[in-house]
Structures are given as structure tokens and as C-alpha cells.
Motif scaffolding. Structure first.
Motif, mmCIF file in Angstrom:
data_model
loop_
_atom_site.group_PDB
_atom_site.id
_atom_site.type_symbol
_atom_site.label_atom_id
_atom_site.label_comp_id
_atom_site.label_asym_id
_atom_site.label_seq_id
_atom_site.Cartn_x
_atom_site.Cartn_y
_atom_site.Cartn_z
ATOM 1 N N SER A 203 49.075 6.239 57.155
ATOM 2 C CA SER A 203 47.735 5.737 57.482
ATOM 3 C C SER A 203 46.503 6.302 57.593
ATOM 4 O O SER A 203 45.736 6.422 57.540
ATOM 5 N N GLN A 204 46.369 7.840 56.750
ATOM 6 C CA GLN A 204 45.976 9.050 56.534
ATOM 7 C C GLN A 204 44.868 8.420 55.415
ATOM 8 O O GLN A 204 45.169 8.017 54.341
ATOM 9 N N HIS A 205 43.599 8.179 56.182
ATOM 10 C CA HIS A 205 42.640 7.488 54.845
ATOM 11 C C HIS A 205 42.128 9.295 54.081
ATOM 12 O O HIS A 205 41.096 9.931 54.512
ATOM 13 N N GLY B 86 34.400 22.241 48.085
ATOM 14 C CA GLY B 86 34.748 21.659 49.247
ATOM 15 C C GLY B 86 35.409 21.861 50.149
ATOM 16 O O GLY B 86 36.116 22.646 49.129
ATOM 17 N N PRO B 87 34.935 22.491 51.017
ATOM 18 C CA PRO B 87 36.616 22.459 52.362
ATOM 19 C C PRO B 87 37.472 22.215 51.573
ATOM 20 O O PRO B 87 37.898 21.066 51.331
ATOM 21 N N SER B 88 38.476 23.287 52.288
ATOM 22 C CA SER B 88 39.854 22.725 52.399
ATOM 23 C C SER B 88 40.369 21.667 52.892
ATOM 24 O O SER B 88 40.274 21.178 53.875
ATOM 25 N N GLY B 89 41.131 20.449 52.382
ATOM 26 C CA GLY B 89 41.948 19.623 53.034
ATOM 27 C C GLY B 89 40.444 18.683 52.507
ATOM 28 O O GLY B 89 40.323 17.254 53.160
ATOM 29 N N SER B 90 39.857 18.106 52.021
ATOM 30 C CA SER B 90 38.476 17.307 51.497
ATOM 31 C C SER B 90 38.784 16.013 50.366
ATOM 32 O O SER B 90 38.431 15.037 50.366
ATOM 33 N N GLY B 91 40.165 16.531 49.860
ATOM 34 C CA GLY B 91 40.777 15.558 48.642
ATOM 35 C C GLY B 91 40.635 15.839 47.415
ATOM 36 O O GLY B 91 40.609 15.236 46.276
ATOM 37 N N LYS B 92 40.437 16.700 47.285
ATOM 38 C CA LYS B 92 40.157 17.389 45.694
ATOM 39 C C LYS B 92 41.088 17.354 44.907
ATOM 40 O O LYS B 92 41.045 16.383 43.319
ATOM 41 N N SER B 93 41.989 18.475 45.310
ATOM 42 C CA SER B 93 44.006 17.547 44.622
ATOM 43 C C SER B 93 44.420 16.741 44.189
ATOM 44 O O SER B 93 44.686 16.440 42.968
ATOM 45 N N THR B 94 44.478 15.977 45.834
ATOM 46 C CA THR B 94 44.585 14.073 45.749
ATOM 47 C C THR B 94 43.406 13.917 44.430
ATOM 48 O O THR B 94 43.984 12.970 43.611
ATOM 49 N N LEU B 95 42.367 14.025 44.506
ATOM 50 C CA LEU B 95 41.357 13.022 43.659
ATOM 51 C C LEU B 95 41.727 13.490 42.224
ATOM 52 O O LEU B 95 42.091 12.361 41.170
#
Ligand code: ADP
Ligand code: MG
Length: 243
Positions: A13-15, A34-43
Motif C-alpha cells: 500500500s506504500q505509494h 534527493g534524500p534517502s527514501g525518496s524513490g530514486k533506486s525504485t525509479l
């Protein structure tokens, strides 16, 4: 060369990616900050389907894929047109330097062993490792291991290179040799998307810089614009803290 349209990614459920739009032109070098956890790796991982995006369109080279109806062939095509360099190198520990590069060519590209060997030796020479061909990863410094990681990605001759914090695992004194190698790769005209916390490096190498926070791109511009004159308060704060 890369076009992302309205990419969303949920982990349960985490967007995590909230409608990313991004275009990278052929030969362009784009850094993602961008800060850690901002979604860079996921992108980055959504571009080659190491993570399956939840919705949106991924286009690499001339392959356009609606992620919700992606076929195995689509995914294979995205994977073979992208090369990825990981923070943790991801080398095979039981294979030599040369074998680590060869295996990508023989397995992914189905190339015959002799041709793969020739290409691998050439590429390892380009990253300055021609005197380490028979070494195992454990016998190398972190910087050398990461240069093997870069050689392995280059050997596949991908349309696009994706770097996910390529120097974050390295001892400080080993960072420069890897950054220099990456600059060399950029100067050869490769299309590159780089997640990094090395701001001076990003500033020097990037045609364009993107700043991400909380799953969205909050600012985008030339290196000059972002570093000298960020317009978004959050970017200013981040850059002032890190510099
Ligand atoms: P960054 O690379 O900017 O640090 P990530 O893309 O790694 O950010 O992570 C973005 C968010 O997604 C974080 O909250 C993280 O915990 C979560 N996340 C990342 N990978 C996974 C995963 N495989 N499964 C579940 N949650 C994940
Ligand atoms: Mg990351």
C-alpha cells in the motif's frame, strides 16, 4: 532515449513513485539527487523492470511499453537495452574478473565464448583492469570491483546506462578512481542516468539534474540552475546541507 510517462509504483500500500514524467535524450547525462527514501533506486529499477512499475509507460530507445500489459518480450527488450551499475557491485564471487564480464555476453547476448572473451578484455582495458583479469573479486579493492561492475554493464553495449549510487559503498580514497571511470564513459557519448550523492561530480558531469522528494520530481534543470540557483526551497535546503 528514455521516456517515462506518469509512472506510479506501490510496494503493497506504500505509494513510492507518484506519477514520474522524465525524458532523457540520446547522449545526455542526467543525475538524480534527493534524500534517502525518496524513490530514486525504485525509479531506476522500474526502467528495466527489476521492479515492476504499477502503472505508466516506459520507453527505452524505440521500445514503448505500457507497464500494465508488458509481455516477457517487452521486458527482455527493456533489460537488454539498459545496463545497470549497482551500489554493491553485484559481482559473482566465484568467477574471475574476466569471467564476470564474459558471462553477461554469453548468457544475455548468447555470444560465443571466444568473441565474448575478446570484447571483455577490450572493455576491461578501457577501465584500467587489464592486469587483473584472473583475479577474483575478493582480491580486488572496492574501487576495482566497481570498475568490473562498470565493465560488465558496458560490455553489453546497452542504449542506456543506469548507475545507482555507484560510489556509496566505497572508502573515500577509492571514490575518485570510480568517478573518473564514469566520467570517461560519459565522455564517450553514452546516455546515462545516475543516482548519486557526489554533488561536485554531478555538477561536473550532468547535462541535467533532477531533484526527487517523496516519490515526485520536485525540480529539474541544468546543473548550473540547480546548483547555483535552485528555485524550490527543499532543493536549496538539501544542497546547503550536503555541500
Ligand atoms: P532511495 O533510493 O531514494 O533511497 P528507494 O527507492 O530505495 O529510495 O525507496 C523508496 C521507498 O520505497 C522507501 O520507503 C523504501 O523503504 C521503499 N522500498 C524500496 N524498495 C522496496 C522493496 N523492495 N519492498 C518494499 N519497499 C521498498
Ligand atoms: Mg537508493
Amino acid at each position: 532515449m528514455i521516456k517515462l510517462e506518469n509512472i506510479h509504483k506501490y510496494y503493497d500500500s506504500q505509494h513510492v513513485l507518484k506519477g514520474i514524467n522524465l525524458t532523457v535524450n540520446r547522449g545526455e547525462v542526467v543525475s538524480i539527487l534527493g534524500p534517502s527514501g525518496s524513490g530514486k533506486s525504485t525509479l531506476l529499477r522500474c526502467i528495466n523492470f527489476l521492479e515492476q512499475p504499477t502503472s505508466g509507460i516506459v520507453e527505452v530507445s524505440d521500445k514503448r511499453v505500457n507497464v500494465e500489459s508488458a509481455s516477457k518480450t517487452d521486458i527482455f527488450s527493456l533489460r537488454t537495452s539498459t545496463g545497470m551499475v549497482f551500489q554493491q557491485y553485484n559481482l559473482f564471487k566465484n568467477l574471475t574478473v574476466l569471467q564476470n564480464v564474459i558471462i553477461g555476453l554469453t548468457s544475455v547476448k548468447q555470444m560465443n565464448k571466444d568473441e565474448a572473451k575478446k570484447i571483455s578484455i577490450d572493455i576491461l582495458e578501457r577501465v584500467g583492469l587489464n592486469n587483473r583479469l584472473s583475479h577474483y573479486p575478493a582480491q580486488l579493492s572496492g574501487g576495482q570491483q566497481q570498475r568490473v561492475g562498470i565493465a560488465r554493464a558496458l560490455a553489453l553495449n546497452p542504449e542506456v546506462l543506469l548507475f545507482d549510487e555507484p560510489t556509496s559503498s566505497l572508502d573515500p580514497e577509492l571514490v575518485d578512481e570510480v568517478l573518473t571511470t564514469i566520467k570517461g564513459v560519459a565522455n564517450e557519448g553514452n546516455t546515462m542516468l545516475i543516482v548519486t550523492h557526489e554533488l561536485n561530480f554531478a555538477r561536473e558531469i550532468s547535462d541535467r539534474v533532477i531533484f526527487m522528494e517523496d516519490g515526485t520530481i520536485i525540480e529539474e534543470g541544468t546543473a548550473e540552475q540547480i546548483f547555483n540557483n535552485p528555485s524550490v526551497e527543499r532543493t536549496k535546503k538539501f544542497l546547503s546541507k550536503v555541500i
